[in-house]
Each structure stands twice: as C-alpha cells, then as structure tokens.
Design a protein around this motif. Sequence first.
Motif, short mmCIF file in Angstrom:
data_model
loop_
_atom_site.label_atom_id
_atom_site.label_comp_id
_atom_site.label_asym_id
_atom_site.label_seq_id
_atom_site.Cartn_x
_atom_site.Cartn_y
_atom_site.Cartn_z
N TRP A 1 42.03 -33.72 34.87
CA TRP A 1 41.18 -32.83 34.09
C TRP A 1 39.78 -32.72 34.71
N SER A 2 39.24 -33.85 35.12
CA SER A 2 37.89 -33.84 35.69
C SER A 2 37.83 -33.00 36.96
N GLU A 3 38.78 -33.22 37.87
CA GLU A 3 38.78 -32.46 39.11
C GLU A 3 38.99 -30.97 38.86
N THR A 4 39.86 -30.66 37.89
CA THR A 4 40.13 -29.25 37.59
C THR A 4 38.90 -28.59 36.98
N LEU A 5 38.27 -29.25 36.02
CA LEU A 5 37.08 -28.67 35.37
C LEU A 5 35.96 -28.47 36.37
N ARG A 6 35.79 -29.42 37.27
CA ARG A 6 34.68 -29.33 38.22
C ARG A 6 34.94 -28.30 39.31
N SER A 7 36.19 -27.87 39.44
CA SER A 7 36.51 -26.83 40.43
C SER A 7 36.22 -25.43 39.90
N VAL B 1 48.32 -23.62 19.35
CA VAL B 1 47.14 -23.61 18.50
C VAL B 1 46.41 -22.27 18.65
N ALA B 2 46.32 -21.78 19.88
CA ALA B 2 45.65 -20.50 20.13
C ALA B 2 46.35 -19.37 19.37
N ALA B 3 47.67 -19.51 19.21
CA ALA B 3 48.43 -18.45 18.55
C ALA B 3 48.16 -18.37 17.06
N ILE B 4 47.78 -19.48 16.44
CA ILE B 4 47.59 -19.48 14.99
C ILE B 4 46.13 -19.64 14.58
N ALA B 5 45.24 -19.90 15.52
CA ALA B 5 43.84 -20.13 15.17
C ALA B 5 43.17 -18.84 14.71
N ASP B 6 42.42 -18.93 13.62
CA ASP B 6 41.69 -17.77 13.11
C ASP B 6 40.35 -17.59 13.82
N VAL B 7 39.75 -18.71 14.23
CA VAL B 7 38.47 -18.66 14.93
C VAL B 7 38.60 -19.41 16.25
N ASP B 8 37.68 -19.15 17.15
CA ASP B 8 37.65 -19.83 18.46
C ASP B 8 38.95 -19.64 19.23
N LYS B 9 39.62 -18.52 19.00
CA LYS B 9 40.88 -18.27 19.70
C LYS B 9 40.68 -18.29 21.22
N GLU B 10 39.55 -17.73 21.68
CA GLU B 10 39.30 -17.65 23.12
C GLU B 10 39.16 -19.06 23.72
N ARG B 11 38.55 -19.95 22.96
CA ARG B 11 38.38 -21.32 23.46
C ARG B 11 39.73 -22.01 23.65
N TRP B 12 40.61 -21.83 22.67
CA TRP B 12 41.93 -22.44 22.77
C TRP B 12 42.73 -21.80 23.91
N GLU B 13 42.57 -20.52 24.10
CA GLU B 13 43.27 -19.86 25.20
C GLU B 13 42.75 -20.37 26.54
N ARG B 14 41.44 -20.59 26.63
CA ARG B 14 40.87 -21.13 27.86
C ARG B 14 41.40 -22.54 28.10
N LEU B 15 41.48 -23.34 27.05
CA LEU B 15 42.03 -24.70 27.19
C LEU B 15 43.47 -24.65 27.67
N ALA B 16 44.24 -23.70 27.13
CA ALA B 16 45.64 -23.57 27.56
C ALA B 16 45.72 -23.23 29.04
N SER B 17 44.81 -22.36 29.49
CA SER B 17 44.80 -21.97 30.90
C SER B 17 44.43 -23.16 31.79
N ILE B 18 43.40 -23.90 31.38
CA ILE B 18 43.00 -25.08 32.17
C ILE B 18 44.11 -26.12 32.15
N ASP B 19 44.74 -26.29 30.99
CA ASP B 19 45.81 -27.28 30.86
C ASP B 19 46.95 -26.95 31.84
N LYS B 20 47.23 -25.67 32.03
CA LYS B 20 48.26 -25.25 32.98
C LYS B 20 47.89 -25.69 34.39
N ASP B 21 46.61 -25.52 34.74
CA ASP B 21 46.15 -25.95 36.07
C ASP B 21 46.19 -27.47 36.21
#
Length: 924
Positions: A87-93, A140-160
Amino acid sequence: MPSQKNFLPSNSPLLPAVAHFLLGLGEELKDTLVIVPTAQSGRQLRQQLPLIAGRPVLAPAVTTADVLYAPQADSNAANKMQWWNAWSETLRSYTDSQLEDLFPQLEGIKRDFNWGLNAAQRFCKLKDEITVVDHSFSSVAAIADVDKERWERLASIDKDVKAFLAKHGLRCPAEAKRYAAENWQAPDKVKRLVLACTPDLPALAIKALQNSNIPIEVLVHANEDLAEHFDQWGQPDTAYWNSCPIPLPSPQQECIKLHSSGHDSSEALIKDLSKYASDQVTLAVTDQAFSTLVSDSIEQAGWPCFDPDGRLVSKSGLWAFLKQLRQCLAHSNSFQHVQSLLKAPEARYLLKSIQSPASIARRIDTLFQRSLPQNFDHAIHCADETLAPVLEELQAWLSTRSDDASRFLEKLFDRIERSPDFPTELIDPFLEGIETIKQLEFHKQRLNYHHALELIMASCEGVKIHAERAGTVIDQLGWLEIPYAEQAHLHIVGFHETCVPERPHNDGFLPESLRKKLNLYSREQLTARDSYLLHSIIEARKDLGSTHFYLSQTAPNGEERQASRLLIRCDEEQLPARVQHCFREDIENKKRLPAYSEGGWKLTLQHGLKWPEEKNLSISPSKLTNFLRCPFRFYLQYVEDFQRSDFDSQEMDAMQFGNLVHDVLELYGKDPQTRDLINTEEIEQAFTDLLNTLFIQRYGHTSNLPLIIQKESALNRLKAFAPEQALMREEGWQIKHVELAIGTKEKEILWNFDETPIKMRIDRIDVNQHNGSWRVIDYKTSTKVKKPQEEHLENVRATDDPHHIYGELLPPASSRARAEQRWKNLQLPLYAEFVRQHFQLEYLPEIAYVAFPAAASGTGLQAWSTYDENVHDCAMQWVSQCITAIRQSKFPIRELPSNMRSWDNFADLSPTDLASAFDLTPAS
C-alpha cells in the motif's frame, strides 16, 4: 448445513451449563470444534470440563470465530508488513492529483516513508474491517450514499496493490480471508461444531458456517421463550434487545454504587470484596481508564490480581528503548535521544563496552548537564575515559550502513534478545519481521535501518505479554469475558457510557449510517449485543449470587464519566428513581488525603534532623542564602542530599548561561593584554573573540538554534558592558583579581569565620590607582536588573517567628515602609569581610554588582552606596548566628511566599505542609 439452537436456562451460570452440554455429547466430544467468544472463555471452558466430569477429559478443539476465515497456510497471503509495504509503495507512486479524493490537502506534505506507512496502516485496517462483514471497497462504493468517489478511488488503488503483491507471489490478506470463508471446511476428524454462546459473530464467520459440511449446534444463554429474539446463529435481534427492560437486582442502591472518583469506587470495591472468599468473586473492569487503578488498589489490599488479556508489548520498557533506538538511527549525527537510550536496561546488552549501567547513567547525565552535547564527536570529546568508549561503540552502531537492514536487525535481535526483559511472546513476531525485510530486500526494496525497525515495531505493537498466573487470587476480566465467569458474585467497575454499550471507533470513512448498511458493528448492533449480555449475566446470578456496578463521575485522569444508558433501561414507573440514583449530583467528593495520612509510612530522615558529627561543616554564600530561605529545606538539601536535576534540556539553564558570561569576563580579567584596554571597540572585540572560543570548546562547532540564540544573547550583554568597562578603567579602576577562590582545592587561600571554613569565589576585585580604594564586584546575569540592597534584604514577614531571626533587624527600607528588614542573602558582606581581612585593609571595600540583564540598557555597575560599618556589623552577626544554629541542629521550617515557590524543590513531597510528610522524631 442447517444449525440447531439449544437454549441454556438464563438463571444458571453459563460456564457449567456449556460444560454439561459438551459432556453430554459423550464420545463425540473429542470430534467437536467449539467456538467461544474470547480466548479467555476458551481457557475457562477447558479448565471447567474435567472439574464437571470429575475425571480427566480429552478436551475438544476450542477456539474463537476468526478461525473460520483464517487464510490457509498455502494461500500465500501477505503478512501485515508486506501488505503495508504494498500500500505504501503504491500510494507514494501516485501523483497528488490522483490522491486528492482521499487526501484533499496534500500540497506541501512530504510523502516519505512515515507518511506512506501511516496511510497504509489506515487503509489496511479499513479494508480488514469491511472484509469481516464480507464487503470490498467496490461493494461499499456501490451502496454508499456519500463519499462514493473516495470509495471508488480506494477500490482502484486496492486493485493496484493486489497487482503489486501478485508480482511478489503474494495475495491480499483480506481477500484471502474472504476466500477462506467461502471455502471453509471442517478440519479432518471434526464431526460437529458448537457455537458456545457467541453473540457477535462476524458476517464472514457466518458465511463460513453457511458452507459447513458438518452439524452445527448453537448454544444460547437464554430461556426458550425468548427464542424468537435470536437468529439461527444465536445473534440477538436488535429490535427486541434495544428496547426491552433490563431487570436490575434490587435494591438498586446496593446494586449500583455511584462515587465521585475512581479512588472512592476502588475503596468501596475493596470493602465489598472483603465479604467473600476470592473464588466466589468475579471482578471485571469495563472502562480501561480504571484498569491500573483497580489492579493496584486490589493488590495493595492483599489480593494479587491477574489480567488474562495480557499487557501490550508497546507499553513495556523494551518498547521505549526501541523507540529511542529508532530515533537515534533516524538522526545518527544527533545526540538528542542518546541519553535515554543509554540509561535503558537493554543498553547493556546492545553495547559490550557497558560494564556498570548505573555508572554510565550517572556519567551520561553529568555530560548532558555540563556540556549539552549536540553530536557524537562533541560528546566523545567531552566524555571521561569510562563513557567515551561506550559512546564510540554506539556511534559505530548507528553510523554503519554497510549491512542490509535485515542483517543489522539480526545483529540487534541477537544482542537485545539476551535481556531478561525481552518477552518470549515477541521472539517469533520479531524474527518473522526480519524475514519479511529480507524478502523486501530480495525484491530490490532497500530500506533504511530506522525504517526497517519502524516497520517491524508497527507489526509487533499488538503483541501481548502474559504474566505468570501463579499466586493470583483474583482475575480482572473484560466485558466480553464475564459470561464465562462462574463465580457467584460479580463486581463490575466502570460501567460507563461509551464503554458499555461499546461505541465504534470514529472513522471518517465509516459514518453510522454506512455502518448500518454494511451490517458493520453499528451502535445499534453493539447496543443489542451488550443489552443481551447484561441481561444474561444478571439473570445468571439472580438466585445464587449478586451483581454490583461501580460508577464514577470522574476518571483517574480527570475526565468526566456518566452511567451507561443500559442501567436506566427499565419500566416507566421505575425510570425517575433509576435516573435520580444513577445521575445524582449530591455525591460526596472525598478529598484525597496524602499517602502519609493513611499511616504506615512517612519519609524518614537519615540523621534525624541533626547535623551529623562526622560531616564537616563548611559555609558558602549560597548555603547561607538557602538557610535563610528555609532552614529545614537547607537541611534536606545539604544533609539528606535531596537534589533535583534536569537532564533533558537542549539549552543552557540560568546557571550555565551565567557561567558562560562569567568565564568570558574571567579570561578577560586574567589577560594583561585585555584587562587594561580603555577603547570600547577593542573591549567589544576581545569579548567577542573570547566568547567564540569558549562556546566552541563547550558546545562544538555545530549547535542547535536555542544555543545559538543564547550565545547571541550573551554577546549582546557583554558588548553592552564594554562602554562601562572602558569608563571604569578611565576612572582608575584596575582589575586586581578575578574568580578569586577561597577554601577550594585548586587554591590555597583558606579563610575561617567563627572557626568554620568558608568556601566561595569572588568574581572580581578592583583597586583604584588614583586613590587606593578597593571594590568588590559580583557579576549578575538575569532577566531584570538586580540591585545589591534589594537582593540582600527583605521585609520581616508576619509568619516569621524568633526562630527565623538570627540577629538585629535593620530599619524599614524607606520612610513609607513599616516592616523592619532582615537579611536574606549575605554574599557581598562576606566578600567584603574577607577582602578587608585578607588584604589587611583599614576600611571596608566598596561592594557592587555588575548587572547583565536581558535589556542591554540596564547593563552596568550597581553599587551599594548606603552600605557602611553598622550595616556590615549587623550582617556579620547574622553570619555568626546562622553558623551557630546549624551547629546546634536548629532547622525550623519557614513558610515560603508565592514568589519563592519556583525555588522550592520540595513542594511535591507533600500536598499540604512539608513537615507532615516526614517523621521528625528527635535524633537520639
């Protein structure tokens, strides 16, 4: 496979009931897997089975629910360090713009190793949390009412992150848990699974149970008429358990005990516990702020206490040592953390050159006080022959970078593991951490030493140290461990709101509304669980025991506390009385008496308030000043050797700053080429050159900002004095002596007063070449200008009695003043008396200060123009009477005014009057 619910009567203790049920399985018991709420519950159950059976029993496998979704050994799941690193290496990239959904204000933030590790830990913890309820970032991104973009970004980073792990042959540990739950099968030879009263099963555990291929027995500690209020896995229904009344034992005044403080609660608890044998009592602490207070109070009362949950290694002295070592590694040229490191017990195992830890501790303190070392070279230069080799070895440890980080950590582990304080529970996690560092290095990820150590410490900080239970009288349980406690009398300390019901930790990503959607330990769920548990433990003791709650209005740290809402869950007609009782405002706030008031101990004076015959008496002006302030405190300081030291300063204290200025003036006065200078500019330059030389000798070429500022302050004061020095020389005053030592080893000038050796050092003695007059000068560096008369005399206080008067009093300071004056300082009069005697003068020398205040405008000579023979004779009378009082062991306590409290090093010995803290029995 479908489950079958079995209800255990609520009016009987849970532990024997579960044991009876299991023993009823007969031969099938050995092929049974039992799931219990906590590890302590499992220990208690295993101990109970042979007691109930009356014979040895081949215990079944007993474990907690997380075994149902633990990744398989061959899953290649990354460990915590590997996951964090990915996670650290991915985030810092990523670029700042790619992360703005998660970190809106990244501009100006250094995205270094520490930033990456902290962010990685947060997101890994978040994913672990949602994984336990069978969710991913995408779901979580699929059902979240707020901060949907944040959860989608987390899903993208998680994939990496998963791709990063896959490159290293690893798998995301959270995904490995979900896979394990989806494919869970009972271990070989296990034919039955028993859920033994586990009211908070994670969703992932339930998913595993749904795929089970063996029969499942669900035990519920409740009467069968409540069956509809539990689901098929024995989980309490939130609709019912969040609204049903909880019948408390009556009378409620005896059941619920409200106090103003934790100390009062502890006293009441101990009083109640004394009514029972220890094997009849269950003690639980539900508010962790009270844990240490309760255990200490119980043990002081003679009930050795045991915490089955253990103690976090991160709270140990070893952890503090590792933190200091990490700081030293990160700042290898600094010296800020070396002092604490060398004083730790583990240092003797790290460094072979430490032969006497106590001696090294004293020497390092002395070095810090004397030289304020800023780096190793400076410290080694100033250290003595015993300390220098230790510092050199430590410097080599910290500065060597030829090894890989893993090799360095292996050497470190090999040394500190020899310490008797190194917990065995930490050995395997630490070695696993080193292996992980090796794997990272194999994949070309080279870590700094301090980063590698920080990574290992982060992975190990949750390790718990378990003490030996031998000699324990009573266990101190947590909330979830109470149901399996069989003792009849339950005492719960700290049953407070936010503790029970437990409140989910605050997380900006998981507001309460989203928690409910995810079925993730929402407040609603936790309240239902804790309501059921409270109902269960009260009902189990209703007929054959008792339940007591100890509440406090304040925690030991002073924070306010309130009774748990569960205690007011009752019928409407009972509610007013219950609320009035649980939230009373008329609770007596008992004042905490000092420890000595309880009897049993007081501080004992080694010499019994008597000047020891074997201790030679010598007097100095500073000793006399302290005696005049308070004779008793003088005794504590000079006879009992009560001293207070500050070893953590990164700048000069007032004495060190004053000594620096004094030493410049001493060198100036001893040099024939400078002391007769009459030109102001030349004097300024002489002061500048001398200060620079001295400063480098003491504090090195590289200094911190506070020292540099202090150096500039000293130089400004010296330069402000240059015109005054030039004027004095022009008026005929010549420096005859500087730093004249009397009664010290390096000089042979001896002087006695009333047959008592006097030890002192006179800053400066001048002689006027025009008229032959003499003048004694004392340099004073201070914030404000100090004048001799004000520093030597004070008004007699109303609290002063005859014991505090050592001679005649002087008239009031002015015509407006009423109070007569007494001596509070005899420094300049002693100097004057010595100079007259030693140099055989017919008259008293002039006496004066040279003031060096913070404001340059106040720098200059402050003469005591009204000092004459009568005043001098009075001063000498006081010197003589003070010496006599000391010899006769007269040390009365003198009350200090508020403006002298900063001088009082003994105030913390007693919250009341100082005498009460001591056994002042007269010496025989």
